[in-house]
Design a protein around this motif. Structure first.
Motif, PDB file in Angstrom:
ATOM      1  N   ASN A 154       0.894  -1.211  -0.071  1.00 56.50           N
ATOM      2  CA  ASN A 154      -0.076   0.044  -0.055  1.00 56.50           C
ATOM      3  C   ASN A 154       0.884   1.268   0.015  1.00 56.50           C
ATOM      4  O   ASN A 154       1.879   1.246   0.873  1.00 56.50           O
ATOM      5  CB  ASN A 154      -0.900   0.042   1.019  1.00 56.50           C
ATOM      6  N   SER A 175       3.335   2.888  -6.070  1.00 51.28           N
ATOM      7  CA  SER A 175       2.759   3.179  -7.608  1.00 51.28           C
ATOM      8  C   SER A 175       3.103   1.988  -8.329  1.00 51.28           C
ATOM      9  O   SER A 175       4.261   1.842  -8.631  1.00 51.28           O
ATOM     10  CB  SER A 175       3.318   4.461  -7.842  1.00 51.28           C
ATOM     11  N   LEU A 205      -1.219   3.361 -10.987  1.00 49.41           N
ATOM     12  CA  LEU A 205      -2.128   3.394  -9.672  1.00 49.41           C
ATOM     13  C   LEU A 205      -1.516   3.251  -8.412  1.00 49.41           C
ATOM     14  O   LEU A 205      -0.390   2.414  -8.345  1.00 49.41           O
ATOM     15  CB  LEU A 205      -3.019   2.209  -9.929  1.00 49.41           C
ATOM     16  N   ILE A 213      -1.510   1.999  -4.992  1.00 52.64           N
ATOM     17  CA  ILE A 213      -2.134   1.020  -4.214  1.00 52.64           C
ATOM     18  C   ILE A 213      -2.662   1.521  -2.964  1.00 52.64           C
ATOM     19  O   ILE A 213      -1.789   2.220  -2.222  1.00 52.64           O
ATOM     20  CB  ILE A 213      -1.408  -0.425  -4.191  1.00 52.64           C
ATOM     21  N   SER A 245      -5.349   3.464  -2.825  1.00 53.19           N
ATOM     22  CA  SER A 245      -5.929   4.687  -2.942  1.00 53.19           C
ATOM     23  C   SER A 245      -7.491   4.566  -3.164  1.00 53.19           C
ATOM     24  O   SER A 245      -8.116   5.302  -3.028  1.00 53.19           O
ATOM     25  CB  SER A 245      -5.410   5.346  -4.314  1.00 53.19           C
ATOM     26  N   GLN A 302      -9.024   3.644  -5.843  1.00 49.94           N
ATOM     27  CA  GLN A 302      -9.519   4.103  -6.970  1.00 49.94           C
ATOM     28  C   GLN A 302     -10.277   3.161  -7.849  1.00 49.94           C
ATOM     29  O   GLN A 302     -11.295   3.348  -8.678  1.00 49.94           O
ATOM     30  CB  GLN A 302      -8.535   4.734  -7.758  1.00 49.94           C
ATOM     31  N   PHE A 303     -10.003   1.960  -7.688  1.00 50.38           N
ATOM     32  CA  PHE A 303     -10.388   0.894  -8.261  1.00 50.38           C
ATOM     33  C   PHE A 303     -11.673   0.143  -7.458  1.00 50.38           C
ATOM     34  O   PHE A 303     -11.572   0.522  -6.295  1.00 50.38           O
ATOM     35  CB  PHE A 303      -9.443  -0.150  -8.718  1.00 50.38           C
ATOM     36  N   GLU A 354      -7.426  -3.749  -5.618  1.00 49.29           N
ATOM     37  CA  GLU A 354      -5.961  -3.227  -5.191  1.00 49.29           C
ATOM     38  C   GLU A 354      -5.409  -4.298  -4.289  1.00 49.29           C
ATOM     39  O   GLU A 354      -4.252  -4.346  -4.137  1.00 49.29           O
ATOM     40  CB  GLU A 354      -6.061  -1.976  -4.920  1.00 49.29           C
ATOM     41  N   ASP A 355      -6.371  -4.676  -3.319  1.00 44.52           N
ATOM     42  CA  ASP A 355      -5.863  -5.856  -2.184  1.00 44.52           C
ATOM     43  C   ASP A 355      -5.287  -7.061  -2.918  1.00 44.52           C
ATOM     44  O   ASP A 355      -4.403  -7.570  -2.424  1.00 44.52           O
ATOM     45  CB  ASP A 355      -7.148  -6.141  -1.282  1.00 44.52           C
ATOM     46  N   MET A 413      -3.447  -7.200  -5.550  1.00 49.73           N
ATOM     47  CA  MET A 413      -2.170  -6.939  -6.246  1.00 49.73           C
ATOM     48  C   MET A 413      -1.173  -7.078  -5.316  1.00 49.73           C
ATOM     49  O   MET A 413      -0.044  -7.175  -5.822  1.00 49.73           O
ATOM     50  CB  MET A 413      -2.349  -5.903  -6.952  1.00 49.73           C
ATOM     51  N   GLU A 454     -12.651   1.475 -12.575  1.00 55.73           N
ATOM     52  CA  GLU A 454     -12.598   2.173 -11.182  1.00 55.73           C
ATOM     53  C   GLU A 454     -13.881   2.336 -10.567  1.00 55.73           C
ATOM     54  O   GLU A 454     -14.827   2.205 -10.927  1.00 55.73           O
ATOM     55  CB  GLU A 454     -12.013   3.953 -11.575  1.00 55.73           C
TER      56      GLU A 454
END
Length: 456
Positions: free
Chosen positions: A164, A167, A191, A193, A195, A197-198, A203-204, A206, A456
């Motif tokens: 987290n 980028s 992105l 991570i 944030s 945004q998605f 994001e988790d 990834m 997003e």
């Protein structure tokens, strides 16, 4: 005119009396005469229309105007008898009785007055204010965080795992029911991570990936997702992570201070740290006020400042609370209220206590604002609405137009005045003797925007 006045309390008056029909007839003749001098009717010169024709053609409107004049005369006579200035009347007086008899009309008018509020003991209502202490550790951590956000991005080592705050530069393509969907594909997308945004889970999933790694992740689009054809659907995204970028280290020094405080070309690191401390103090004070002390202050108002309330204003507030509550009811509850006058009356009556509290606080705040000279200009209301609309991603002009059309500006202005009054009172009790400066220099923070895709 027979007139009787009854001052129920300092905020409510009832005026009752009779309007003689002969007096009403005199008013009707005067109104009709005035009209006859200005009306244009075919076959007659201007100002020469017969009085009988005017009365015949416009009798209902003339009668209503005459009655309004007579009631206004009664109202003025009542205020004069009670030695009440017209400026003390609040809201529109309500006619609670209008009975036409053979020779006269029985009339009763309810009048509300601006309440009399004694603010001599207002200091006793203000709770003790003890601001949280800002430590050097807090200041250092914030300064480092500000510097870190402005530090340049550099490529991380190939062995680094995605965390987290990092980028990520990656390719992705989404599939629903094994079919790619429009807007679900991008290459070299960057992105931050964590944030948000998605969509949730993306994001988790990834986290822990390394540069060069490929991975399939499964997520579910929210039920209220903006693209209806994807809402609630499960999806698989094929991801290839190219690069992980992290913030380079930035040294806290005088050069950094000058960058963040361009309005002060002689700024030093000491100046920068002092500014950071001011910001932390203001944030801590605002949290304390909003989360605890403003509520205590209002509770003390209600407990210690007792005065008569204008009934008509309380009734108006009850109407507002009742109407607003209808949108929160389920279909069954709403139907029950629509089909039963008694249930609707009971529901409305349930808001009396809240309405009285709201009206009481509003009058106290208004009196304090006048006493302290606290005002909010119209342009400040516009600026506030504009800023909040921007923050919510809405069109500011449309938001402002909505508030205009629905006559919501006075409520927004009153809320802003209330906030300022409460802050003013609480500021007067800050135990440190040094009030945080809400207008202190703002440490400049640059913001970077990222293009958003359908995912997003």
């Amino acid at each position: 005119m027979n007139l009787k006045t009854n001052k129920i309390n300092s905020a409510n008056v009832i005026a009752s009396g009779t309007i003689a029909l002969k007096d009403l007839e005199n008013k009707i003749v005067k109104i009709a005469t005035r009209l006859s001098k200005t009306l244009k009717i075919d076959g007659f010169r201007k100002g020469k229309v017969p009085l009988a024709l005017v009365r015949s053609r416009y009798q209902d409107n003339i009668k209503q105007d005459a009655q309004r004049e007579a009631i206004q005369d009664m109202l003025q006579a009542a205020l004069k008898e009670l030695n009440i200035a017209a400026q003390q009347v609040i809201g529109d007086p309500i006619i609670t009785k209008f009975n036409e008899n053979t020779d006269d009309i029985d009339v009763e008018i309810k009048i509300s007055l601006i309440p009399e509020i004694n603010l001599d003991n207002i200091e006793q209502c203000i709770p003790e204010v003890k601001l949280p202490k800002i430590t050097q550790k807090d200041i250092d951590a914030r300064a480092e965080d500000i510097a870190k956000r402005e530090a340049p991005l550099i490529n991380a080592a190939k062995t680094k795992k995605l965390e987290n705050g990092d980028s990520a530069v990656f390719d992705f393509e989404g599939f629903v029911d094994n079919k790619a969907f429009e807007g679900g594909k991008a290459e070299n997308f960057e992105l931050v991570i964590g944030s948000g945004q998605f969509i949730p889970g993306f994001e988790d999933s990834m986290l822990g990936m390394k540069a060069g790694e490929e991975k399939d992740i499964k997520v579910t689009f929210p039920e209220n997702y903006q693209a209806k054809h994807l809402a609630g659907k499960e999806a698989v995204f094929k991801i290839k992570l190219h690069t992980i970028k992290v913030r380079d280290k930035v040294e806290l020094n005088d050069d950094l201070a000058k960058k963040f405080m361009p309005q002060n070309p002689e700024a030093t690191l000491k100046d920068f740290m002092a500014e950071v401390e001011k910001q932390l103090q203001f944030e801590a004070k605002t949290r304390l006020y909003n989360e605890e002390l403003k509520e205590k202050l209002v509770e003390n108002f209600l407990k210690n400042l007792v005065f008569d309330l204008p009934d008509l204003i309380v009734e108006q507030e009850m109407d507002l609370l009742f109407r607003n509550s209808l949108g929160t009811l389920n279909a069954e509850e709403l139907k029950a209220i629509q089909e039963s006058v008694e249930k609707a009356r009971e529901k409305r009556e349930s808001f009396r206590d809240d309405a009285q509290k709201s009206v009481r606080v509003t009058f106290i705040v208004d009196s304090l604002a006048k006493q302290k000279g606290i005002v909010v200009q119209d342009n400040e209301v516009f600026q506030t609405l504009y800023y909040e609309a921007m923050m919510m991603g809405k069109n500011p002009e449309e938001v402002i137009e909505y508030y205009k059309n629905n006559n919501l500006f006075p409520a927004i202005k009153m809320a802003m005045i209330e906030d300022r009054v409460l802050h003013h009172l609480l500021d007067s009790k800050i135990d440190s003797g040094k009030k945080p400066d809400s207008k202190s220099e703002t440490v400049q923070k640059s913001k970077k925007t990222t293009k958003k895709k359908d995912v997003e």
